[in-house]
Design a protein around this motif. Sequence first.
Motif, mmCIF file in Angstrom:
data_model
loop_
_atom_site.group_PDB
_atom_site.id
_atom_site.type_symbol
_atom_site.label_atom_id
_atom_site.label_comp_id
_atom_site.label_asym_id
_atom_site.label_seq_id
_atom_site.Cartn_x
_atom_site.Cartn_y
_atom_site.Cartn_z
ATOM 1 N N TYR A 182 64.769 63.543 -54.753
ATOM 2 C CA TYR A 182 64.514 63.020 -56.096
ATOM 3 C C TYR A 182 63.200 63.578 -56.609
ATOM 4 C CZ TYR A 182 67.889 59.219 -55.057
ATOM 5 O OH TYR A 182 69.000 58.489 -54.729
ATOM 6 N N ASP A 183 63.106 63.731 -57.923
ATOM 7 C CA ASP A 183 61.842 64.060 -58.573
ATOM 8 C C ASP A 183 61.162 62.768 -58.992
ATOM 9 O OD1 ASP A 183 62.117 66.840 -58.414
ATOM 10 O OD2 ASP A 183 63.380 66.869 -60.210
ATOM 11 N N ASP A 219 58.930 60.395 -61.266
ATOM 12 C CA ASP A 219 58.569 60.358 -62.687
ATOM 13 C C ASP A 219 57.060 60.381 -62.863
ATOM 14 O OD1 ASP A 219 61.261 60.097 -63.783
ATOM 15 O OD2 ASP A 219 61.270 58.152 -62.788
ATOM 16 N N GLU A 220 56.349 59.836 -61.899
ATOM 17 C CA GLU A 220 54.887 59.857 -61.903
ATOM 18 C C GLU A 220 54.418 59.944 -60.462
ATOM 19 O OE1 GLU A 220 52.983 56.651 -64.074
ATOM 20 O OE2 GLU A 220 54.805 56.332 -65.260
ATOM 21 N N GLY A 221 53.168 60.430 -60.280
ATOM 22 C CA GLY A 221 52.554 60.419 -58.963
ATOM 23 C C GLY A 221 52.523 61.777 -58.297
ATOM 24 N N GLU A 222 51.858 61.801 -57.140
ATOM 25 C CA GLU A 222 51.649 63.059 -56.415
ATOM 26 C C GLU A 222 51.931 62.876 -54.928
ATOM 27 O OE1 GLU A 222 48.005 65.217 -58.836
ATOM 28 O OE2 GLU A 222 47.508 63.712 -57.300
ATOM 29 N N ILE A 223 52.365 63.978 -54.310
ATOM 30 C CA ILE A 223 52.517 64.070 -52.864
ATOM 31 C C ILE A 223 51.482 65.051 -52.352
ATOM 32 C CG2 ILE A 223 54.033 64.729 -50.950
ATOM 33 C CD1 ILE A 223 56.410 64.141 -52.851
ATOM 34 N N LEU A 224 50.677 64.643 -51.380
ATOM 35 C CA LEU A 224 49.649 65.517 -50.818
ATOM 36 C C LEU A 224 49.851 65.669 -49.322
ATOM 37 C CD1 LEU A 224 48.176 63.576 -53.170
ATOM 38 C CD2 LEU A 224 46.256 65.072 -52.618
ATOM 39 N N PHE A 228 57.969 69.848 -54.693
ATOM 40 C CA PHE A 228 59.201 70.163 -53.984
ATOM 41 C C PHE A 228 60.364 70.215 -54.968
ATOM 42 C CE2 PHE A 228 57.199 67.615 -50.303
ATOM 43 C CZ PHE A 228 56.438 68.724 -49.925
ATOM 44 N N ALA A 229 61.054 71.359 -55.003
ATOM 45 C CA ALA A 229 62.246 71.477 -55.846
ATOM 46 C C ALA A 229 63.492 70.991 -55.125
ATOM 47 C CB ALA A 229 62.434 72.929 -56.293
ATOM 48 N N ALA A 289 60.565 70.867 -48.934
ATOM 49 C CA ALA A 289 59.919 69.844 -48.112
ATOM 50 C C ALA A 289 59.908 70.258 -46.642
ATOM 51 C CB ALA A 289 60.635 68.506 -48.285
ATOM 52 N N MET A 290 61.033 70.796 -46.174
ATOM 53 C CA MET A 290 61.096 71.246 -44.790
ATOM 54 C C MET A 290 60.135 72.402 -44.544
ATOM 55 S SD MET A 290 65.125 70.930 -43.679
ATOM 56 C CE MET A 290 65.883 71.448 -45.223
#
Length: 507
Positions: free
Chosen positions: A52-53, A55-60, A68-69, A74-75
């Motif tokens: 899923y994309d 709607d808000e926020g970040e992954i660090l 990640f598309a 992600a892998m």
Amino acid sequence: MRLELRGITKRFGALVANDHIDLVVEPGEIHCLLGENGAGKSTLMNVLYGLYDADEGEILLDGEVQSFAGPGDAMAAGIGMVHQHFMLVPVFSVAENVMLGHERTTGPGVLDLGSAREAVRSTAARFGFHVDPDAVVEDLPVGVQQRVEIIKALSRDAQVLVFDEPTAVLTPQETDELMAIMRQLRDDGAAIVFITHKLREVRAVADRITVVRHGKVVGEASPTATDAELASLMVGRAVELTVHKEAPRLTDNELAVRDLVVALPDGQVAVDGVSFTVRGGEVLAVAGVQGNGQTELTEALIGLHDDVGGSILLDGAELVGRSVRQVLDAGVGFVPEDRSTDGLVGEFTVAENLVLDRTDGPPFVKAGSLQLGARDEFAREKVHEYDVRTTGIDLPVGRLSGGNQQKVVLARELSRDLRLFVAAQPTRGVDVGSIEFIHKQIVATRDAGIPVVVVSTELDEAVALADRIMVMYRGKVVGVVPADTPRDVLGLMMAGIAPESTQGEAA
């Protein structure tokens, strides 16, 4: 690798599944994400895994923002996920599954299965697994299939591992083995996110616990917290987790099943010569890993299968060969394992669902006409009696929470003149507060002198409700034992190993 989620928000229309969630998972840590079914845990991890994309926020990862598309990204970044429902191709070998999506070749159009086999062997040796790279996945036990999922993630150098409800299909022994694997991965420096709703598992393996409710983080807890403290965080109020019941007072009412065989349309025998007896005033819990014939057994009891052999006697009257309508009229109450498909009509109102199987005569139908006044009075009474949280009896039942939907099913099935009550997975997808209520209703039914059959893949639930436990494996009865039988013995039975003290017959 350090994982940090900042302000992750995911909406599905008007539903906010994740509401500005923050989460930090350190290397060498098992961080448990605890919450009810529907709390937003799996949605959050699907955002992390690129399914899923947000709607808000970040992954660090190690302080760097990621984008990640899809799962491949992600892998590639070092994230692996072991899903509740395995992402394996059953007819492929272990090695073929491990290399799937990351194929190497030794030449044009020639797969390098040798390197995949070596990846399986080296990873398996590292963790003491016994996995044959050339074994076909569908021929492997469920616990070994899960190890293949873990090998698949580790072969791609995953440093952040997500386990999404990983014990749902495991025996207690397989669960203990998985916990040991998770600890070993942690000790090797992996950052582990463990998603579950099972309090026993949380306290057994977690280093830190984050609790999610209605899509929001509502607090953190220590692994030393009690079940009551964790449940209170999950639900937002104090919850009684212990099932209280007196010793059974048996009556002459009786369900006697003899040599029951259920064959499926493809010829497979799902229930193979099962015999047991349940007296009025007791609960027989049917335990086992999902898919060992429990579903087909309950469906046969209610008349949903055509190809049935053997005998089902309720107070001496044969039920085999009767229609579902005739079985219900004989006094059988039935809670199906999938309420949304088999127990309710989502578009119908609460009132309509409460009389779904009661519209063939008085008091709700007279002279071919539906008696709306009688129906609505009955509905209001049951909504109050069963504490169904709804804005009104005219609300479509599909708009209720899972726990309240299950209360509607219970209210309908328990409000008739019962001679047998069958409940399949009675608390699946239900919040802890509703579980407490449902368990009390099951015990009250048993105390009214009615035979009760409960099918549950949650071993703790089966033990808590049961007077006796019948374990099924591959369509057969492994044995019938007292409810206080040790968990390790029950676990062996769930793997098909019968204890010496039982002959597989529920007397």
